[in-house]
Design an enzyme around this catalytic site. Structure first.
Site, PDB file in Angstrom:
ATOM      1  N   ASP A 107      -6.973   4.612  -4.472  1.00 58.82           N
ATOM      2  CA  ASP A 107      -7.631   4.491  -3.165  1.00 58.82           C
ATOM      3  C   ASP A 107      -8.218   5.887  -2.914  1.00 58.82           C
ATOM      4  OD1 ASP A 107      -7.805   2.561  -0.656  1.00 58.82           O
ATOM      5  OD2 ASP A 107      -7.351   4.525   0.173  1.00 58.82           O
TER       6      ASP A 107
ATOM      7  N   LYS B 283       0.861  -1.182   0.000  1.00 59.27           N
ATOM      8  CA  LYS B 283       0.000   0.000   0.000  1.00 59.27           C
ATOM      9  C   LYS B 283       0.897   1.230   0.000  1.00 59.27           C
ATOM     10  CE  LYS B 283      -4.364   1.234   0.174  1.00 59.27           C
ATOM     11  NZ  LYS B 283      -5.572   0.606  -0.366  1.00 59.27           N
TER      12      LYS B 283
END
Ligand code: NDP
Length: 447
Positions: free
Chosen positions: A168, A128
């Site tokens: 995201d 991430k």
């Protein structure tokens, strides 16, 4: 759930090694609490220190991102990429641009991503990244300059077989486009599979935009089927009004449910007769406006500044904004008001107190790492199409997504039953996601 005594020292060590990273601690504790019975069955995981290794990212990259605004002022942001675990495939996970981003947020997201990606059954590891950059109110040119600066450092760590980011919060098609362009320019290579969420005309996949919201709705539809129920006629709440929220609302409406409320960080829209999704798409996706403008077009809708969406009675709640948006009190209120199912489009949107309320009430509660895995699964389908230099139809890709979500649901359900708690999707997701990664790590030796 109580932490097994063999796992307690591992958790204490995580706290000591990662001070101040509260969201990361929360995500680790939630997984470790499920693993007590697993280490009894599989003592080799303890002997080989698999859990300690899983809690330590393989690599963490933190870098400076300087950029200039339209007035020529220089700004410095911080960029992150946490390459958490590559046992099952290249690191895979989105990039978040939001002022709240710091290492602890990226690590919690990266940690969850390991198990989520494992549950998809596809060959992807966990990672991430992101930045504390705030895209709100920035011009297109400012966004482009920021994305280019961000990629000018990050590119050296990426690649279709190494690390494949996606979007995201705060990173959608526009940002992916600018980052892909800069990567291509630096490496002098058209490497479609190094980034997902790409535009449909240049390597993207149909259904990727819709995938997380559609997937979360498919997951809850499966959970409702177990209870001989469905979305038909259900009143639903969907928090947020970004990518995940919009396509959750769309799929719920397609399945016969009625969404009456959504939100953004400014407040809540309540529209009793059902949300006008075309208007929400126009306001949020096209014009990039605030959700409060909805009431300018629908006089019978209500906007509540700083309101709490979870106070509105519903049967299904789909938190799709951000972490820890449902606390214990909100969860209790939802249950009291008749909510029977909760599907997490967002990552870790429910606090541990809230999770306990849902599990105690036997709510059909789909935790994010299972329920929102449709996004990353479709990213992996995008990578497959890129590798084949092919592009699939919407119907074919959506069928694949639906089948993946049904498999994830069944795997979590069966695992929860195998471990004595049928219908506890938290336990099922954590255990099923973990075992696959752990077995791969055992096979790979001490690396
Ligand atoms: P977007 O940026 O498209 O939308 C985020 C939405 O949530 C906006 O409405 C935003 O409101 C609201 N929001 C964000 N932060 C906060 C906050 N601190 N408080 C209140 N509201 C907030 O993001 P996505 O829809 O892509 O992501 C939403 C969630 O889904 C995140 O948790 C993300 O990690 C998760 N997720 C996303 C995936 C994807 O494919 N995009 C895949 C899997 C999970 P505002 O505009 O006012 O900030």
């Amino acid at each position: 759930m109580k932490l097994d005594e063999k796992l307690e020292p591992i958790y204490q060590d995580v706290l000591k090694r990662n001070p101040g990273e509260t969201e990361f601690h929360q995500a680790v504790l939630e997984v470790l609490e499920s693993l007590g019975p697993v280490v009894v069955k599989h003592p080799e995981y303890l002997e080989r220190k698999i859990i300690e290794r899983i809690c330590e990212p393989e690599r963490q990259i933190i870098f400076r991102v300087p950029w200039q605004d339209d007035k020529g002022q220089v700004h410095i942001n911080r960029g992150f990429r946490v390459e958490f675990n590559s046992a099952l495939g290249p690191y895979k996970g989105g990039l978040r641009f939001h002022p709240s981003v710091y290492l602890g947020i990226i690590k919690f997201l990266g940690f969850e991503q390991i198990f989520k990606n494992s549950l998809t059954g596809l060959p992807i590891g966990g990672g991430k990244g992101g930045s504390d950059f705030d895209p709100k109110g920035k011009s297109d040119d400012e966004i482009m300059r920021f994305c280019q600066s961000f990629m000018t450092e990050l590119y050296r760590h990426l690649g279709e077989h190494t690390d494949v980011p996606a979007g995201d919060i705060g990173v959608g098609g526009r940002e992916i486009g600018y980052m892909f362009g800069q990567y291509k320019r630096i490496v002098n290579r058209w490497e479609a599979g190094m980034l997902t969420g790409k535009g449909l005309k240049w390597g993207g996949s149909l259904v990727r935009t819709e995938a997380t919201g559609y997937g979360a709705t498919f997951f809850i539809d499966e959970a409702l089927k177990v209870r001989k129920d469905s979305f038909k006629g259900k009143t639903c709440l969907v928090s947020g009004s970004g990518n995940v929220a919009i396509y959750t609302i769309e799929k719920i409406h397609q399945l016969g449910g009625k969404c009456v409320a959504c939100s953004d960080s400014g407040g809540v829209i309540y529209h009793e007769k059902g949300l006008d999704l075309d208007l929400i798409k126009q306001l949020k996706e096209v014009e990039r406006r605030r959700i409060e403008d909805y009431v300018k077009y629908h006089k019978d809708a209500v906007y509540k500044k700083n309101g709490n969406i979870w106070e509105i009675p519903c049967q299904v709640a789909m938190p799709s904004a951000t972490q820890n948006e449902i606390n214990g009190k909100d969860a209790a209120l939802l249950v009291k008001n008749g909510c029977i199912a909760v599907g997490e489009g967002a990552n870790m949107p429910t606090t541990p107190e809230g999770v306990k309320v849902f599990l105690d009430a036997k709510t059909a509660y789909g935790p994010g790492k299972a329920a929102n895995a449709g996004g990353v699964a479709t990213s992996a389908l995008e990578m497959q199409q890129n590798a084949q230099r092919d592009s699939w139809t919407f119907e074919f890709t959506e069928q694949k997504l639906a089948a993946i979500m049904s498999n994830i649901h069944n795997l979590c359900y069966e695992t929860s039953a195998e471990y004595g708690a049928p219908g506890n999707y938290v336990l099922g997701a954590n255990i099923a996601g973990f075992i696959k990664v752990a077995d791969a790590m055992v096979a790979h030796g001490l690396v």
